[in-house]
Design a protein around this motif. Sequence first.
Motif, mmCIF file in Angstrom:
data_model
loop_
_atom_site.group_PDB
_atom_site.id
_atom_site.type_symbol
_atom_site.label_atom_id
_atom_site.label_comp_id
_atom_site.label_asym_id
_atom_site.label_seq_id
_atom_site.Cartn_x
_atom_site.Cartn_y
_atom_site.Cartn_z
ATOM 1 N N ILE A 208 97.136 74.133 -12.681
ATOM 2 C CA ILE A 208 98.089 73.749 -11.463
ATOM 3 C C ILE A 208 96.889 72.650 -10.769
ATOM 4 C CG2 ILE A 208 97.512 75.532 -9.951
ATOM 5 C CD1 ILE A 208 100.128 75.016 -8.840
ATOM 6 N N PRO B 235 96.041 78.140 0.989
ATOM 7 C CA PRO B 235 95.418 78.498 1.913
ATOM 8 C C PRO B 235 94.630 79.760 1.704
ATOM 9 C CG PRO B 235 97.972 79.032 2.094
ATOM 10 C CD PRO B 235 97.643 78.427 0.819
ATOM 11 N N ILE C 91 93.591 73.477 1.951
ATOM 12 C CA ILE C 91 92.541 72.573 1.203
ATOM 13 C C ILE C 91 92.764 71.058 1.135
ATOM 14 C CG2 ILE C 91 91.911 74.548 -0.520
ATOM 15 C CD1 ILE C 91 93.688 72.909 -2.649
#
Length: 357
Positions: A260, A284, A13
């Motif tokens: 997070i 991922p 990302i």
Amino acid sequence: MSYQIALIKGDGIGPEIVESAVCVLDRIAEKHHLTFSYQSYLAGGCAIDATGEPLPQSTVDGCLAADSVLLGAVGGPKWDTLPGNIRPERALLGLRSALGLYTNLRPARLYPALKDACPLRADIVAKGFDLLMVRELTGGIYFGERGRREGKFGPEAWDTEAYSVMEVERIARAALSAARKRRKSVISIDKANVLETSRLWRETVHRVAEEYPDVTVEDMLVDNAAMQLVRNPSRFDVVVTSNMFGDILSDEASQISGSIGLLPSASLGEGKRGLYEPIHGSAPDIAGQNKANPLATILSASMMLRYAFDLDEAANEIESAVDACLADGCRTADIADTNTEKILSCSEMTEEVVRRL
Ligand code: NAD
């Protein structure tokens, strides 16, 4: 004013979230009549694919020439089976060492709008918290001498912790300076009832603190700190500690904040340049799907404005825009709950932040 920013988008990302942060920086530049110029460099898995190594020299040179560095994330399953010395994560260690980054700053705060994601008791959550962990990054037991030997009871292993006065002085200054941009309180965490390095740490922190009479400094033993973080996190403003204690406590602090996808970080050395990055990895599982939460990277860019460029007002504006988005119910999938009416994509969340700037 004009600033050169090295961008390391990285893997997974990484490209999506760095693009989001750039959109926010561009809006800030427009609003405050600043010029940010960006140069992208390869690091991590994409650099291995393109050049055979995780951290090409051109990336190191570009980062050294820039005013600051913004990084997405590196790594992913494609490179997981490579030998240790050419793994994507080597790029992070290489960058820290090449840029001389010995201070890690990790803020952890509770967003009232996300309080249901906090694992702490309701009465503790009600008080909120907003703290900054300052961790020494290049010394202590992780870098000390170590080995295996034959001991009294058979084979044994040993690791050593050493800290020089110079290493403690510079991390203490980083924490005390950061406190001046916040609520002017530092808690220094050690294990001075047992460890000699901690006793040196404690006396050095207090000596340096004399240069900062406007900041209060308190000591806390690490075992007590681990408890206080879950019992009474609102009592912490800036926390300064050694490499190993900081490694453990900063993960504890990030857990209590609940998401997070919201936590930024900065790694600093001498001078103003630093490496700014979200604490999460390259995710991922959602890469390339426009599903990532861009807020941790946007907040990393805000830390960059505050610590690298002294643009505190612009940094505050970004943080307020993020607060407002969350308060208004904007949610990417990772922070959505049953009340969420519409799950936003990475680019939609970015637009919401930009719209509030
Ligand atoms: P991760 O942080 O990438 O992902 C853990 C979980 O959190 C995943 O379900 C992911 O989808 C989700 N997540 C993470 N960031 C998100 C975001 N911004 N928005 C929405 N969801 C998000 O950790 P991992 O799965 O253990 O590691 C994946 C890869 O990242 C590995 O190759 C690892 O080595 C690497 N990694 C890199 C860094 C870094 O570049 N600093 C840090 C940690 C892990």
